[in-house]
Design an enzyme around this catalytic site. Structure first.
Site, PDB file in Angstrom:
ATOM      1  N   THR A 260     -84.422 -44.051  33.007  1.00  0.00           N
ATOM      2  CA  THR A 260     -85.646 -43.544  32.368  1.00  0.00           C
ATOM      3  C   THR A 260     -86.689 -44.624  32.566  1.00  0.00           C
ATOM      4  O   THR A 260     -86.522 -45.751  32.103  1.00  0.00           O
ATOM      5  CB  THR A 260     -85.416 -43.279  30.871  1.00  0.00           C
ATOM      6  OG1 THR A 260     -84.314 -42.375  30.740  1.00  0.00           O
ATOM      7  CG2 THR A 260     -86.653 -42.669  30.231  1.00  0.00           C
TER       8      THR A 260
ATOM      9  N   LYS B  72     -89.264 -36.432  30.984  1.00  0.00           N
ATOM     10  CA  LYS B  72     -88.150 -37.071  30.265  1.00  0.00           C
ATOM     11  C   LYS B  72     -88.664 -37.826  29.030  1.00  0.00           C
ATOM     12  O   LYS B  72     -88.050 -37.781  27.954  1.00  0.00           O
ATOM     13  CB  LYS B  72     -87.432 -38.030  31.227  1.00  0.00           C
ATOM     14  CG  LYS B  72     -86.409 -38.936  30.594  1.00  0.00           C
ATOM     15  CD  LYS B  72     -85.193 -38.194  30.103  1.00  0.00           C
ATOM     16  CE  LYS B  72     -84.194 -39.156  29.494  1.00  0.00           C
ATOM     17  NZ  LYS B  72     -83.099 -38.498  28.817  1.00  0.00           N
TER      18      LYS B  72
ATOM     19  N   LYS C  38     -87.336 -48.286  23.676  1.00  0.00           N
ATOM     20  CA  LYS C  38     -87.994 -48.449  24.982  1.00  0.00           C
ATOM     21  C   LYS C  38     -88.731 -47.169  25.366  1.00  0.00           C
ATOM     22  O   LYS C  38     -89.894 -47.193  25.754  1.00  0.00           O
ATOM     23  CB  LYS C  38     -86.940 -48.775  26.056  1.00  0.00           C
ATOM     24  CG  LYS C  38     -87.489 -48.793  27.470  1.00  0.00           C
ATOM     25  CD  LYS C  38     -86.407 -48.660  28.549  1.00  0.00           C
ATOM     26  CE  LYS C  38     -85.884 -47.253  28.712  1.00  0.00           C
ATOM     27  NZ  LYS C  38     -85.096 -47.023  29.933  1.00  0.00           N
TER      28      LYS C  38
HETATM   29  P1  NAD Z   1     -76.707 -50.167  30.504  1.00  0.00           P
HETATM   30  O1  NAD Z   1     -77.458 -51.308  29.933  1.00  0.00           O
HETATM   31  O2  NAD Z   1     -75.357 -49.821  29.975  1.00  0.00           O
HETATM   32  O3  NAD Z   1     -76.558 -50.348  32.105  1.00  0.00           O
HETATM   33  C1  NAD Z   1     -77.573 -50.869  32.922  1.00  0.00           C
HETATM   34  C2  NAD Z   1     -76.891 -51.759  33.966  1.00  0.00           C
HETATM   35  O4  NAD Z   1     -77.888 -52.197  34.893  1.00  0.00           O
HETATM   36  C3  NAD Z   1     -76.236 -53.020  33.372  1.00  0.00           C
HETATM   37  O5  NAD Z   1     -74.867 -53.061  33.717  1.00  0.00           O
HETATM   38  C4  NAD Z   1     -77.031 -54.161  34.000  1.00  0.00           C
HETATM   39  O6  NAD Z   1     -76.239 -55.317  34.257  1.00  0.00           O
HETATM   40  C5  NAD Z   1     -77.509 -53.516  35.285  1.00  0.00           C
HETATM   41  N1  NAD Z   1     -78.659 -54.200  35.882  1.00  0.00           N
HETATM   42  C6  NAD Z   1     -79.748 -54.713  35.271  1.00  0.00           C
HETATM   43  N2  NAD Z   1     -80.566 -55.261  36.180  1.00  0.00           N
HETATM   44  C7  NAD Z   1     -79.980 -55.094  37.388  1.00  0.00           C
HETATM   45  C8  NAD Z   1     -80.333 -55.454  38.701  1.00  0.00           C
HETATM   46  N3  NAD Z   1     -81.472 -56.113  38.976  1.00  0.00           N
HETATM   47  N4  NAD Z   1     -79.499 -55.138  39.715  1.00  0.00           N
HETATM   48  C9  NAD Z   1     -78.326 -54.492  39.461  1.00  0.00           C
HETATM   49  N5  NAD Z   1     -77.928 -54.130  38.223  1.00  0.00           N
HETATM   50  C10 NAD Z   1     -78.748 -54.428  37.204  1.00  0.00           C
HETATM   51  O7  NAD Z   1     -77.692 -48.910  30.374  1.00  0.00           O
HETATM   52  P2  NAD Z   1     -77.286 -47.357  30.398  1.00  0.00           P
HETATM   53  O8  NAD Z   1     -77.027 -46.900  29.022  1.00  0.00           O
HETATM   54  O9  NAD Z   1     -76.298 -47.137  31.475  1.00  0.00           O
HETATM   55  O10 NAD Z   1     -78.701 -46.716  30.821  1.00  0.00           O
HETATM   56  C11 NAD Z   1     -79.217 -46.819  32.152  1.00  0.00           C
HETATM   57  C12 NAD Z   1     -80.506 -46.006  32.235  1.00  0.00           C
HETATM   58  O11 NAD Z   1     -80.204 -44.634  31.922  1.00  0.00           O
HETATM   59  C13 NAD Z   1     -81.585 -46.447  31.254  1.00  0.00           C
HETATM   60  O12 NAD Z   1     -82.826 -46.351  31.876  1.00  0.00           O
HETATM   61  C14 NAD Z   1     -81.468 -45.453  30.111  1.00  0.00           C
HETATM   62  O13 NAD Z   1     -82.705 -45.276  29.424  1.00  0.00           O
HETATM   63  C15 NAD Z   1     -81.045 -44.198  30.853  1.00  0.00           C
HETATM   64  N6  NAD Z   1     -80.247 -43.243  30.054  1.00  0.00           N
HETATM   65  C16 NAD Z   1     -79.190 -43.677  29.291  1.00  0.00           C
HETATM   66  C17 NAD Z   1     -78.450 -42.743  28.564  1.00  0.00           C
HETATM   67  C18 NAD Z   1     -77.281 -43.173  27.706  1.00  0.00           C
HETATM   68  O14 NAD Z   1     -76.790 -42.314  26.934  1.00  0.00           O
HETATM   69  N7  NAD Z   1     -76.812 -44.395  27.779  1.00  0.00           N
HETATM   70  C19 NAD Z   1     -78.795 -41.386  28.614  1.00  0.00           C
HETATM   71  C20 NAD Z   1     -79.849 -40.988  29.424  1.00  0.00           C
HETATM   72  C21 NAD Z   1     -80.575 -41.921  30.137  1.00  0.00           C
END
Ligand code: NAD
Length: 308
Positions: free
Chosen positions: A107, A182, A251
């Site tokens: 997102t 979104k 966020k």
């Molecule tokens: P998370 O924090 O669990 O995972 C994000 C990952 O990205 C981490 O493992 C981190 O180490 C990695 N990362 C950060 N910078 C990086 C880089 N430069 N290179 C490679 N890897 C890197 O987050 P999440 O819950 O998996 O969410 C990810 C995205 O999906 C977010 O934007 C969130 O808003 C969106 N989202 C999450 C959910 C949910 O239920 N968790 C639902 C819908 C959307």
């Protein structure tokens, strides 16, 4: 501009950058469905966990680029991470990624999506912002919903991959429009959690149980995804294990506020949502489940009960 010549719908090689709660689950789903995956995460712990679960992992971004995935899916925390990975000093652009498209399922910020799309044109790689709903379980099962912004021909080319990763996807228009939709969705979820919670607090102060009120709401016109899904699945049993954190909701509401800040109209409810979510920070730290916001509302029957 998409440079696809032969789209293979039988076997796709998908690079996944960001193996957190969502990206890791997406990788598992794709592997289950017979696709070829190469994952990468900046965190060595995330890479180790993924590898131990059978997800093939690249040690760095360069190795992922060298593996030549057909598609690259991003699932990163914020827009700044997306821009860094795509356009930064050691990025998909500077490493000369050769792929059909980068699909950003984070997102993110619509303007950042447009900058990334424009930057990737230098290496002739198409871009789509395709933020998702459905949480880690939806990512794991391939039942996410994705709202997609990109050129129409890119969307057509992406459809076989989106069909594997989601149960429904919708093309909204040019790059950036997926994130606009979104963020509007998450504004409503953030507000609605507080609204339904207040209704529960009022009803319980009048002697109804939270369970009875939620059942009643779900028979009536006040029902919503929050009353039909969040309360039964994560709140009434106090499991609070949706996989979506309070920090991610804060966020998203901050990003809505930035969108609103660019327009002329006043949107008092979006401001209220942001301030309530920010003010709850002490009681509900960023890493906790976002559904726990209900416990911070005045008179909540859940405030004294520790999560399971
Ligand atoms: P998370 O924090 O669990 O995972 C994000 C990952 O990205 C981490 O493992 C981190 O180490 C990695 N990362 C950060 N910078 C990086 C880089 N430069 N290179 C490679 N890897 C890197 O987050 P999440 O819950 O998996 O969410 C990810 C995205 O999906 C977010 O934007 C969130 O808003 C969106 N989202 C999450 C959910 C949910 O239920 N968790 C639902 C819908 C959307």
């Amino acid at each position: 501009m998409c440079k696809i010549q032969h789209i293979r719908v039988d076997l796709m090689h998908v690079g996944i950058i960001g193996l957190g709660k969502m990206g890791f689950s997406m990788a598992q789903n794709l592997l289950d469905k017979g696709q070829h995956v190469t994952g990468f995460d900046i965190s060595s712990e995330a890479r180790k966990l993924a590898q131990e679960s059978g997800v093939p992992v690249a040690e760095n971004l360069e190795a992922l680029v060298k593996a030549q995935p057909d598609w690259v899916v991003l699932s990163l925390p914020k827009a700044e991470h997306v821009e860094e990975v795509c356009l930064g000093p050691a990025s998909l652009r500077s490493l000369g990624l050769q792929a059909n498209a980068v699909i950003d399922m984070s997102t993110s910020v619509p303007e950042a999506s447009r900058r990334v799309a424009s930057g990737l044109q230098d290496i002739n790689v198409a871009f789509a912002d395709a933020p998702v709903s459905g949480g880690p379980s939806g990512a794991r099962e391939g039942t996410m919903i994705s709202l997609v912004g990109c050129a129409e021909d890119t969307y057509r080319d992406l459809t076989p991959l989106l069909d594997i990763m989601t149960s429904r996807h919708m093309w909204l228009g040019d790059v950036g429009s997926g994130n606009v939709a979104k963020l509007c969705n998450n504004l409503l979820v953030g507000l609605n959690l507080i609204a339904v919670s207040e209704a529960v607090n009022i009803a319980t102060s009048e002697g109804l149980s939270p369970e009875a009120l939620i059942q009643a709401l779900n028979l009536g016109s006040g029902r919503s995804a929050v009353s039909e899904i969040n309360f039964p699945r994560w709140i009434l049993d106090q499991s609070y294990d949706s996989g979506f954190t309070a920090g991610l909701m804060r966020k998203d509401l901050q990003l809505v506020e930035e969108l609103v800040g660019q327009g002329v109209a006043d949107h008092p409810l979006s401001k209220l949502a942001l301030s309530i979510w920010h003010e709850s920070q002490n009681d509900l730290p960023d890493q906790r489940d976002f559904n726990e916001i209900v416990r911070t509302t005045a008179g909540s029957p859940f405030s004294e009960i520790e999560p399971n």
